[in-house]
Design an enzyme around this catalytic site. Sequence first.
Site: not given
Length: 146
Positions: A8, A65, A67-68, A98, A109, A132-133
């Site tokens: 964005d 963006c 902050t994500g 994982h 930011r 296992r993951h």
Amino acid sequence: MKIAIASDHGGINLREEIKSLMDEMGIEYEDFGCDCETSVDYPDYALPVAEKVANGEFERAILICGTGIGMSISANKVKGIRCALVHDVFSAKATREHNDSNILAMGERVIGPGLAREIAKVWLSTDFEGGRHGNRVGKITAYETK
């Protein structure tokens, strides 16, 4: 590997840094915007990109963006998406190994361009461990499809 990338208005500069990194790494990508510094709505970019990953048009994506957070929340609404909000290198590696994350979200930011490049490089070059993951990721997929 083919990557979709979008941001964005709050992530334009970091998106350009990551595109430059992918050019250096020889990774094919397609940029889905935005191309303005005026306020836009992050779901308008996150959701279409997440759908492209979910339907197999792209192997993975990177969303940016301020902050994500908004990008990651939006992307994770799409069935089949495992979007990880990452602001450190350790988590970038772990979420690929994982969680088999298929979208990386970051905040312009929150972190600088140098760290963002390191995070993206590790995330783009780390494989899923399976084992296992794989069982754990399978439980998420099973829940999504019930």
